[in-house]
Motif scaffolding. Sequence first.
Motif, PDB file in Angstrom:
ATOM      1  N   ARG A  61       0.834  -1.212   0.000  1.00 55.01           N
ATOM      2  CA  ARG A  61       0.000   0.000   0.000  1.00 55.01           C
ATOM      3  C   ARG A  61       0.864   1.256   0.000  1.00 55.01           C
ATOM      4  O   ARG A  61       0.533   2.256  -0.652  1.00 55.01           O
ATOM      5  CB  ARG A  61      -0.948  -0.019   1.200  1.00 55.01           C
ATOM      6  N   LEU A  64       2.198   1.677  -3.543  1.00 49.30           N
ATOM      7  CA  LEU A  64       1.134   2.171  -4.416  1.00 49.30           C
ATOM      8  C   LEU A  64       0.889   3.662  -4.186  1.00 49.30           C
ATOM      9  O   LEU A  64       0.726   4.438  -5.141  1.00 49.30           O
ATOM     10  CB  LEU A  64      -0.152   1.384  -4.179  1.00 49.30           C
ATOM     11  N   GLU A  65       0.877   4.052  -2.917  1.00 51.55           N
ATOM     12  CA  GLU A  65       0.678   5.472  -2.591  1.00 51.55           C
ATOM     13  C   GLU A  65       1.813   6.316  -3.162  1.00 51.55           C
ATOM     14  O   GLU A  65       1.590   7.396  -3.732  1.00 51.55           O
ATOM     15  CB  GLU A  65       0.591   5.647  -1.080  1.00 51.55           C
ATOM     16  N   ASP A  70      -3.848   3.497  -7.950  1.00 48.62           N
ATOM     17  CA  ASP A  70      -4.761   2.669  -7.169  1.00 48.62           C
ATOM     18  C   ASP A  70      -4.485   1.201  -7.453  1.00 48.62           C
ATOM     19  O   ASP A  70      -4.050   0.841  -8.557  1.00 48.62           O
ATOM     20  CB  ASP A  70      -6.208   3.005  -7.541  1.00 48.62           C
ATOM     21  N   ALA A  71      -4.755   0.363  -6.466  1.00 48.61           N
ATOM     22  CA  ALA A  71      -4.507  -1.074  -6.645  1.00 48.61           C
ATOM     23  C   ALA A  71      -5.271  -1.642  -7.836  1.00 48.61           C
ATOM     24  O   ALA A  71      -4.815  -2.602  -8.475  1.00 48.61           O
ATOM     25  CB  ALA A  71      -4.877  -1.825  -5.372  1.00 48.61           C
ATOM     26  N   SER A  72      -6.413  -1.053  -8.153  1.00 48.67           N
ATOM     27  CA  SER A  72      -7.224  -1.546  -9.274  1.00 48.67           C
ATOM     28  C   SER A  72      -6.517  -1.394 -10.615  1.00 48.67           C
ATOM     29  O   SER A  72      -6.904  -2.029 -11.604  1.00 48.67           O
ATOM     30  CB  SER A  72      -8.563  -0.813  -9.318  1.00 48.67           C
ATOM     31  N   GLU A  73      -5.480  -0.551 -10.670  1.00 50.37           N
ATOM     32  CA  GLU A  73      -4.739  -0.351 -11.910  1.00 50.37           C
ATOM     33  C   GLU A  73      -3.682  -1.423 -12.154  1.00 50.37           C
ATOM     34  O   GLU A  73      -3.126  -1.513 -13.253  1.00 50.37           O
ATOM     35  CB  GLU A  73      -4.065   1.021 -11.897  1.00 50.37           C
TER      36      GLU A  73
END
Length: 322
Positions: A61, A64-65, A70-73
Amino acid sequence: MTFARIAGTGSYLPENIVTNKDLERRVDTTDQWIRERTGIEQRHIAAEDQSTVDLAEPASRRALEAAGIDASELDLIIVATTTPDKIFPSSACLLQARLGVGGCPAFDVQAVCSGFIYALATAEKFIRSGSSKKALVVGAEVFSRILNWDDRTTCVLFGDGAGAVVLEASEEAGVLSTHLHADGNYADLLQVPCGISHHYEQVKAGQAFVEMRGNEVFKVAVNTLGKIVDETLEATQMSKSDIDWLVPHQANLRIISATAKKLDMPMDQVVVTVNRHGNTSAASIPLALDVAVRDGRIKRGQVLLLEAFGGGFTWGSALIRY
């Protein structure tokens, strides 16, 4: 041409810290002996209810930040680990569910201390081939679970933690080259000599522990890492002076120093975390990378040499323009 570049880094360490002084009360060793031979002063040890994926999730996380995505990407997740939560599903699949995404490929890589380099090289090839645009690459370990805490030659060396990077497709070269090797003829020098299909009775008896012939491992590691420095520079037609930072696997300060010497590199250009983290196996390089990125030492545009050596034997390197 499509390249892969590091868009963000992240890491996570368990709260519980075990110092050399703590180990003095447990096994026949001393703080001085551990420091002089390894450079280690302390290590983080996971709580009883913490698993590898529990460490990998916050590290992921944070990466990603830092990458601003976003994790969905994500369209690829690779976890390098020797200590997965389960035999199956893979820790990568379990992490994928934690992040609330599904559909993209997710799998584990097992190359022990070289695992992160193996995983990074694999993800980079997915991106260069066009199969992936945004990949999460994680190194995570709860190595303390496979240590014999009565064996002073091994229990003082290792710790737990996780590190992660987000790789994304780019028109600018980020990962300049990767180099992977292995030689299973050395397996008995560093191993856990039992598993599901071999000597399973030791696993059932709770005796699946790391065994290491330290002096022999040290000699092979120093020689092998010296050779892979030459291989990496030759492949990229770069000189030693082109490298801004060495980000090595954090196993032993003497091995790290020998590699720096091979590069004619002063130790203030080497990222060293082994004193605070111990050897966190597949997690050590991404942990060290994240530390140096976040404290401002590593800056965009700089050239980094990542290298590792581990059980198998496995070894590898990655040359990166951050």
